[in-house]
Motif scaffolding. Structure first.
Motif, short mmCIF file in Angstrom:
data_model
loop_
_atom_site.label_atom_id
_atom_site.label_comp_id
_atom_site.label_asym_id
_atom_site.label_seq_id
_atom_site.Cartn_x
_atom_site.Cartn_y
_atom_site.Cartn_z
N MET A 111 24.34 41.89 30.56
CA MET A 111 23.38 41.69 29.48
C MET A 111 23.07 40.20 29.36
N ASP A 112 21.81 39.87 29.20
CA ASP A 112 21.33 38.51 28.98
C ASP A 112 22.09 37.91 27.79
N GLU A 113 22.62 36.70 27.95
CA GLU A 113 23.42 36.07 26.88
C GLU A 113 22.60 35.86 25.62
N GLU A 114 21.33 35.49 25.79
CA GLU A 114 20.46 35.30 24.63
C GLU A 114 20.23 36.64 23.93
N LEU A 115 20.10 37.72 24.69
CA LEU A 115 19.94 39.05 24.10
C LEU A 115 21.19 39.45 23.33
N ARG A 116 22.34 39.16 23.88
CA ARG A 116 23.60 39.48 23.19
C ARG A 116 23.69 38.71 21.86
N SER A 117 23.37 37.43 21.90
CA SER A 117 23.41 36.60 20.69
C SER A 117 22.42 37.10 19.64
N LEU A 118 21.20 37.40 20.08
CA LEU A 118 20.19 37.91 19.16
C LEU A 118 20.61 39.24 18.57
N THR A 119 21.14 40.13 19.40
CA THR A 119 21.56 41.45 18.92
C THR A 119 22.66 41.31 17.87
N ASP A 120 23.63 40.46 18.11
CA ASP A 120 24.70 40.25 17.13
C ASP A 120 24.15 39.72 15.82
N ARG A 121 23.25 38.73 15.91
CA ARG A 121 22.66 38.14 14.69
C ARG A 121 21.84 39.16 13.91
N LEU A 122 21.00 39.91 14.62
CA LEU A 122 20.13 40.87 13.93
C LEU A 122 20.90 42.08 13.43
N ARG A 123 21.98 42.44 14.09
CA ARG A 123 22.83 43.55 13.60
C ARG A 123 23.35 43.20 12.20
N GLN A 124 23.73 41.95 12.00
CA GLN A 124 24.20 41.51 10.67
C GLN A 124 23.06 41.55 9.66
N GLU A 125 21.87 41.10 10.08
CA GLU A 125 20.72 41.14 9.17
C GLU A 125 20.36 42.57 8.79
N ALA A 126 20.49 43.50 9.74
CA ALA A 126 20.11 44.89 9.50
C ALA A 126 21.08 45.61 8.57
N ARG A 127 22.28 45.09 8.41
CA ARG A 127 23.28 45.64 7.49
C ARG A 127 23.49 47.14 7.66
N GLY A 128 23.72 47.52 8.91
CA GLY A 128 24.07 48.92 9.16
C GLY A 128 22.91 49.89 9.20
N ALA A 129 21.69 49.41 9.23
CA ALA A 129 20.54 50.31 9.29
C ALA A 129 20.57 51.10 10.60
N ALA A 130 20.40 52.41 10.50
CA ALA A 130 20.44 53.27 11.68
C ALA A 130 19.34 52.91 12.66
N GLU A 131 18.22 52.45 12.15
CA GLU A 131 17.09 52.09 13.01
C GLU A 131 17.47 50.96 13.97
N PHE A 132 18.38 50.09 13.54
CA PHE A 132 18.75 48.96 14.40
C PHE A 132 19.31 49.45 15.73
N GLU A 133 20.29 50.34 15.68
CA GLU A 133 20.92 50.81 16.91
C GLU A 133 19.92 51.54 17.80
N ARG A 134 18.99 52.26 17.17
CA ARG A 134 17.97 52.97 17.94
C ARG A 134 17.07 51.98 18.67
N LEU A 135 16.62 50.93 17.96
CA LEU A 135 15.74 49.93 18.59
C LEU A 135 16.49 49.11 19.64
N ALA A 136 17.76 48.86 19.41
CA ALA A 136 18.55 48.08 20.37
C ALA A 136 18.79 48.86 21.65
#
Length: 195
Positions: free
Chosen positions: A1-26
């Motif tokens: 996985m692209d390191e920038e993608l991993r960093s972005l995914t971790d950051r946005l996962r926190q912003e999404a606060r457990g929203a189910a849509e996040f995992e679907r979009l990721a």
């Protein structure tokens, strides 16, 4: 996985606060689904950023407008992620957009990532935009030294002879002098001396 993608995914996962849509979009591989997020009303910022970034990495030009907006965002992390995706998008409009953002004096506080992107793109617009931006940063008491330094470094990386005059001017600025010497040394025919 692209390191920038991993960093972005971790950051946005926190912003999404457990929203189910996040995992679907990721996880989705459906570019149409991701593109729909960019145009649908009421989408949260994290969803738009995730969709635009993933489309950008995939070379899907539908991400272009959203990525340019993120490149000019007040949050440096969003700017950095957008620059990374835009560099990989392959859209011919990218350099022109980055040049417009880098040279916009009203948004100079957010010009660092457009400047770095211009150096990475090595496009025809890169050198003129970096020269213009650096010239403006050489005014007394200019508060945007990081932008100026990025311009100096970018001009050195590009190695274009048109940068000599502005890099010679940068030698007079203590915060930029060392980087300007190195940048001048990278220009063909230049020996690290003013002139």
């Amino acid at each position: 996985m692209d390191e920038e993608l991993r960093s972005l995914t971790d950051r946005l996962r926190q912003e999404a606060r457990g929203a189910a849509e996040f995992e679907r979009l990721a996880a989705t591989g459906d570019h149409d689904e991701l593109a729909a997020v960019l145009t649908a009303p009421g989408q949260p910022l994290w969803a738009r950023e995730l969709a635009a970034f993933r489309l950008g990495l995939a070379g899907d030009r539908r991400a272009f407008e959203s990525l340019v907006l993120f490149l000019n965002h007040r949050d440096p992390q969003r700017c950095a992620s957008a620059a990374h995706a835009l560099a990989r998008l392959g859209d011919p409009r990218t350099a022109r957009a980055a040049a417009a953002l880098a040279t916009n004096e009203l948004r100079v506080a957010y010009a660092l990532h457009p400047v770095r992107l211009l150096a990475e793109l090595r496009a025809p617009e890169s050198v003129p935009a970096l020269i213009t931006t650096l010239q403006r940063r050489l005014r007394p008491h200019d508060p945007y030294r990081r932008v100026a330094l990025a311009c100096v470094e970018g001009l050195g990386a590009l190695g274009d002879t048109r940068a000599r005059p502005v890099l010679n001017e940068a030698l007079a600025h203590p915060a930029l002098a060392e980087a300007a010497v190195h940048a001048l040394a990278r220009i063909p025919g230049q020996r690290g001396k003013p002139g």
